[in-house]
Design a protein around this motif. Structure first.
Motif, short mmCIF file in Angstrom:
data_model
loop_
_atom_site.label_atom_id
_atom_site.label_comp_id
_atom_site.label_asym_id
_atom_site.label_seq_id
_atom_site.Cartn_x
_atom_site.Cartn_y
_atom_site.Cartn_z
N VAL B 60 0.82 -1.21 0.00
CA VAL B 60 0.00 0.00 0.00
C VAL B 60 0.86 1.26 0.00
N ALA B 61 2.15 1.09 -0.23
CA ALA B 61 3.07 2.23 -0.31
C ALA B 61 3.08 3.04 0.97
N CYS B 62 3.10 2.36 2.10
CA CYS B 62 3.08 3.08 3.38
C CYS B 62 4.45 3.60 3.78
N ASN B 63 5.49 3.10 3.12
CA ASN B 63 6.85 3.57 3.38
C ASN B 63 7.48 3.06 4.67
N LEU B 64 6.81 2.13 5.35
CA LEU B 64 7.37 1.69 6.63
C LEU B 64 8.61 0.82 6.42
N ALA B 66 10.72 1.11 4.03
CA ALA B 66 11.82 2.00 3.64
C ALA B 66 12.43 2.67 4.85
N VAL B 67 11.59 3.09 5.79
CA VAL B 67 12.13 3.79 6.95
C VAL B 67 12.79 2.81 7.92
N ILE B 74 15.65 0.89 0.18
CA ILE B 74 14.32 0.80 -0.43
C ILE B 74 13.82 2.21 -0.71
N ALA B 75 13.36 2.44 -1.94
CA ALA B 75 12.75 3.73 -2.26
C ALA B 75 11.47 3.46 -3.04
N LEU B 76 10.42 4.18 -2.72
CA LEU B 76 9.16 3.97 -3.41
C LEU B 76 8.36 5.26 -3.42
N PRO B 109 3.04 -3.71 7.37
CA PRO B 109 1.74 -3.96 7.99
C PRO B 109 0.81 -4.78 7.10
#
Ligand code: SF4
Ligand code: SF4
Ligand code: SF4
Ligand code: SF4
Ligand code: FES
Lengths: 910, 179
Positions: B60-64, B66-67, B74-76, B109
């Motif tokens: 869902v591209a939540c970026n968790l 990546a962080v 990871i980049a999105l 998640p």
């Protein structure tokens, strides 16, 4: 000062505040939702419970809401008491019963006050296994998204939107656990300050729509302290960039200027930076096609322009540095003002008044403290929006006085409002049409501009007989008397005017303020004079009074000057089309520096691309004469440079500021806005990226797997990196507000010396203009204007928050709210000309097409002209116009987006 | 002194005995690549993006992720379909940086990002270690078969209106005064 004991430790606190505010000022972590630093307490959420003890022997204690309890001397409280802690965790658990499982797809995630408070209160597992109540969402316009499931019914939104900002179209609906916050029906949120809902709502119910479409988590944004370039207020902002595009703007706290709030132009009007039409390469016109310029060609060109016979035209939307660099290059005598001649004249008056010891130019915070206000002829909401929001607070000073008399603390928001009912401090508006502030006005007079001016002079004369009087009309004598008495008896009266329509209004306003002081040595009187653009004042100080734009155009036309450099300016918005055309065709070479293509760049021989506000460091001077520094947020990926860098050899902004201090009169204190070296430990810079910034080794890996060296920033004390000195150590360069456990913007209390105080080691800007020791004298009351003929109407120019500012008008969200150029007419005038609402009409002298907007709140005989997004130049009109129905009836945007209270939509001809 | 010499000699003899005794034990290593080793399902190897049981992208591209990634590889970028469903516009992992720590999987998640037992990722060119969403996305659910984030979340997407998620009541009628 009072002494209270918190968890066994004695603290000094301010007894005028509540416990919650004082706990936060002390840096303690106490969860809360409904309390807001500038809106006070209502005790709605029950999250801030603490245990209070009667005396040292009381071991039991009782639960109190910290936000509803005064910090009285001797109070003994505990944040850590088991009873208080378990109560807070039960409260949050009940608030979360119906909370959706949305965090990963919630725009608030990662900067959510609810997430923070849930963590802090120690609730982490949902025990309740019954069904969650759900809500449908509403369409709220191009700025704000709505996701009602996430609401925790703290009531902050309606308190802000209705009580604080005066909006009427957001309300709490339904009852019990069905309570719903929205409009009575779907539609655009009307308030010009709706964007603040994004930050006021502690959850993800109201989120930034444009940001969501181009989303990035807070921790991934590269940010720096910046200043809004939307108008002359100069609100402080934090723009955020990711992957080379500017993503959003949020408020940056400045105790003197914007406090916690921005207007919607400022918040949503930055997107022009990402506009695909941006000028990004230096080009020169060769036979009507653009030819790329090489470095040595540019050098040669600049050398050519350094020769005699070159003039420069400055810009009120460019920084002090760029204006100064141009002035230094062409010489002071060849540097011309970049706004209309009418504005130039009124700027001279404004600058003269700015150095008069009789007056004080109030900051936004000081405007909130005014207890009697008079607005002369200006539509504040559309010219300097944030000030209109401050004026809405100023009328509450009456309520505050009443509360004080009844010994109700000021922070008891609901009680103070209940007590005051509709009692307000006086705010009178005299202008040619109704404005968006009328709902809080005590008196509002709709009269033609010349009557407004003469009424102003009469008020001055009523206050002090030494002020010159104007020809008195008996019609409004009662109101004149009343306003004069209100201003005279006020503790802190405030007069507001602006230069939208020449200097007569300003002179009348100054006379009133001078009459209030009446030659005494008493405190200076608040006189707030509004100008339209971010650096109008800065450029006004820079350009000599003898050098208006008209003189520059004449010089070019006569051949006296051969070459011209136009700095970030579209001359067609500033002067009559014929004059600009003539000047530009006659000039042998026209060099334009700008960010976006304009009618002027279309006529340029050479175009050098300039960086936008977020791509360079710069200083601007706001309406008060307050100089502020705006840092660079991100690099321009292409060849655009700060305008000054194209035309002078200074290395850094600092060098230019230094030169500007020494060489330009009036700028001596500008260097004070530069950050000092002191706070920097071991030569470390301030990082623009958060410590959680992600994707460092993958963002550019598609281009090249070998990561490039971190971009260096030689210009600034900030770095394009995650490394450096953390923000907590130096709040004056607050790249983004974050503190451990406080990921949301509420973390700002960790950086204030006390709640609502200045930022620690903060910089509120620096007032540049020094007041002389002596005070000037009254202006002559203006003479009567020529009466219009039966066919003619007197034109006044009307600004629009969405559209009148050249740059923000190139932003997508703003465009969704813009209108065409339109003419506001009274029903009588429209009927006479056979015009109906929404018709297209043409106006003399050029026959420009405008949409007809019929409003009951416009003075008969007055035509309010909104020039649209540069479709029409105000300089083409001189006082009187004729309006006729147009043969063609096509419009592009129409006027459907206009939000005014007095449309007259019924059929006029029937 | 005497005990010291005695102890040293014993210890050396015992060590030698242990070494030689391994001559008769079955080897743990295999003749890779002729023979493939057994990989445990929860081995942390090549990262994939999985699909939910309905065959839609789980991420869902939540970026968790990546962080959480300690090497930031990871980049999105989030984007959205017409009906409000979030998904990544691009999703990139720079495997030349990845240390296979599995933090991303732990942070996710939605069970979208998973580490797999595949470890054969060597490349001649380092640039080829950069994988995009097209390379990462598989057709199945990976290790976790049943979870579908959007069935649980409250956000409305195509095919699921408000009140239709797990454990949700029908949306409130705000005009009603009934309890
Ligand atoms: S409002 Fe906060 S807690 Fe609720 S879904 Fe959004 S991020 Fe999560
Ligand atoms: S919408 Fe936001 S601000 Fe309004 S009551 Fe709900 S949580 Fe509070
Ligand atoms: S009031 Fe002016 S400076 Fe402040 S946010 Fe709005 S446009 Fe920007
Ligand atoms: S944590 Fe999971 S859902 Fe979130 S961006 Fe990463 S893969 Fe996608
Ligand atoms: S913050 Fe005290 S009750 Fe809400």
């Amino acid at each position: 000062m009072a002494k209270i004991v918190i968890d066994g430790v004695e603290h000094e606190v301010n007894p005028d505040n509540n416990l919650l505010q004082e706990c936060l000022s002390l840096g303690l972590d106490l969860p809360y939702f409904c309390w807001h630093p500038s809106m006070g307490s209502v005790g709605a959420c029950r999250q801030c419970a603490v245990m209070q003890y009667r005396d040292a022997d009381d071991k039991e204690g009782m639960l109190v809401m910290a936000c509803m309890t005064p910090a009285t001397d001797g109070a003994i409280i505990s944040l850590e008491a088991e009873g208080a802690k378990s109560f807070r965790s039960d409260v949050i658990e009940s608030l979360m019963i119906s909370h959706p499982h949305d965090c990963p797809v919630c725009e608030e995630g990662g900067e959510c006050h609810l997430q923070d408070m849930t963590q802090m209160s120690g609730h982490n597992y949902r025990r309740y296994d019954k069904k969650k109540r759900t809500h449908h969402n509403q369409y709220l316009g191009p700025f704000i998204n709505h996701e009602m499931n996430r609401c925790i019914t703290c009531y902050r939104c309606v308190r802000y939107y209705g009580d604080y900002a005066g909006g009427t179209d957001l309300s709490a609906q339904a009852s019990h656990h069905h309570v719903y916050f929205g409009r009575h029906e779907e539609g655009v949120l009307e308030s010009e300050f709706s964007g603040n809902l994004v930050e006021v709502c502690p959850t993800g119910v109201f989120t930034d729509k444009g940001f969501s479409e181009n989303y990035s988590r807070k921790w991934d944004l590269q940010t720096a302290p910046s200043v809004c370039v939307g108008c002359s207020v100069g609100c402080n902002t934090t723009p955020g960039e990711r992957y080379g595009s500017l993503r959003r703007i949020v408020n940056r706290y400045n105790s003197e200027v914007n406090g916690y709030f921005l207007c919607d132009r400022g918040r949503f009007g930055f997107d022009f930076v990402n506009n695909p039409d941006r000028l990004l390469e230096p080009v020169q016109r060769v036979d009507n096609t653009g030819e790329l310029l090489a470095d040595d060609q540019i050098k040669a060109l600049i050398k050519e322009f350094k020769a005699d016979g070159t003039i420069g035209i400055g810009s009120p939307r460019a920084s002090n540095e760029s204006n100064f660099a141009l002035r230094a290059m062409v010489g002071e005598e060849n540097f011309y003002a970049g706004y209309s001649d009418v504005e130039h004249d009124s700027m001279q008056v404004i600058l003269e008044l700015a150095s008069d010891v009789a007056f004080h130019s109030p900051s936004v915070r000081e405007i909130e403290a005014a207890d009697a206000v008079l607005i002369l002829g200006e539509d504040v909401t559309n010219v300097a929006p944030r000030i209109a929001l401050a004026l809405r607070q100023s009328v509450r000073n009456k309520a505050k006085d009443l509360a004080e008399d009844s010994r109700i603390p000021q922070w008891q928001d609901a009680a103070v409002r209940e007590l005051a009912q509709h009692e307000r401090s006086p705010l009178s508006i005299l202008s040619p049409a109704v404005s968006r502030l009328d709902d809080v006005a005590s008196d509002r007079i709709i009269e033609s501009l010349s009557v407004v001016v003469s009424m102003g002079h009469q008020i001055a004369n009523r206050i002090s007989a030494s002020a010159p009087s104007a020809a008195a009309s008996t019609e409004h004598s009662e109101v004149i008397e009343k306003i004069a008495m209100q201003l005279k008896s006020a503790k802190r009266p405030l007069i507001i005017a602006g230069n939208s329509n020449g200097s007569d209004v300003i002179k009348a306003a100054a006379n009133i303020a001078r009459a209030l002081r009446d030659g005494s040595d008493g405190p200076a009187i608040d006189l707030c004079l509004l100008v339209p653009e971010v650096n109008s004042v800065g450029m006004g100080l820079m350009a000599s009074a003898e050098n208006p734009l008209g003189a520059a155009l004449e010089k070019l036309q006569s051949g006296e000057a051969k070459r011209v450099i136009v700095l970030e300016n579209d001359l067609y918005r500033r002067a009559a089309k014929a004059a600009v055309d003539a000047a530009l065709t006659k000039a042998t070479k026209v060099l334009v520096l700008d960010q976006l293509p304009t009618a002027t760049t279309a006529n340029a021989d050479v175009i050098l691309p300039a960086t936008a506000f977020s791509e360079h460091e710069a200083t601007y001077i706001n309406y008060e004469g307050r100089a502020q520094l705006s840092f660079q947020v991100h690099q321009c990926q292409k060849q655009a440079q700060p305008s000054w860098r194209w035309i002078c050899d200074a290395e850094h902004v600092d060098d230019l500021v230094e030169r500007c201090c020494n060489e330009a009169p009036g700028f001596a204190r500008l260097r004070e806005v530069l950050p000092g070296e002191n706070p920097f430990v071991a030569g470390m810079k301030v990082p623009r990226q958060s410590h959680r910034y992600s994707g460092r080794t993958a963002m550019l890996a598609n281009v090249n797997v070998h990561e490039p060296k971190q971009m260096e920033d030689k210009d600034s004390i900030m770095s394009f990196s995650m490394e450096g000195i953390p923000a907590q150590k130096d709040a004056s360069v607050l790249a983004s507000s974050w503190a451990p456990k406080w990921n949301s913007n509420q973390s700002i209390s960790k950086f204030q010396d006390e709640v609502n105080g200045e930022l620690k080691q903060g910089h509120v800007g620096c007032l540049l203009i020094e007041r002389k020791n002596s005070s000037g004298s009254y202006f002559e009351a203006a003479t009567e204007l020529k009466e219009p003929s039966a066919k003619q109407l007197r034109v006044v120019f009307s600004y629009q928050i969405f559209g009148s500012d050249e740059l923000s008008a190139r932003s997508k969200p703003i465009q969704a709210r813009m209108t065409d150029a339109y003419i506001g007419l009274s029903p009588q005038d429209a009927r006479k000309r056979g015009l109906s609402h929404g018709d297209v009409a043409t106006i003399s002298p050029l026959g420009s097409p405008v949409v007809v907007c019929i409003r009951t709140g416009i003075k008969v005989g007055t035509a309010m002209l909104h020039c649209g997004d540069g479709n029409i130049s105000p300089a083409d009109f001189s006082g009187l116009i004729e309006v006729e129905k147009s043969a063609t009836q096509t419009t592009s945007r129409g006027i459907g987006n206009l939000i005014v209270s007095d449309f007259h939509e019924e059929e006029i001809n029937s | 002194m005497l005990t010291l010499i005695k102890d040293t000699l014993t210890s050396q003899v015992v060590t030698l005995w242990r070494v030689f005794s391994h001559l008769w034990v079955k080897a743990d290593t295999v003749e890779y690549p002729d023979e493939q080793p057994y990989m445990f399902p929860r081995w942390r190897g090549r990262i994939i993006l999985s699909r939910d049981p309905d065959g839609e992208e789980r991420c869902v591209a939540c970026n968790l992720c990546a962080v959480a990634c300690p090497v930031d590889c990871i980049a999105l970028q989030k984007t959205e379909d017409e009906e409000g469903r979030w998904y990544p516009e691009f999703f990139r992992i720079n495997f030349s940086r990845c240390i296979m720590c599995g933090f991303c999987e732990e942070a996710c998640p939605t069970n979208a990002i998973q580490l797999t037992p595949d470890f054969e990722m060597a490349e001649y060119k380092r640039q080829d270690m950069v994988w995009e969403k097209e390379d990462l996305l598989i057709d199945g659910t990976g290790k976790y078969h049943d979870y579908n984030f959007y069935r649980v979340a409250g956000k409305k997407i195509g095919g699921k209106d408000k009140g239709e998620a797990l454990n949700e009541a029908v949306p409130v009628n705000v005009r009603s005064l009934l309890p």
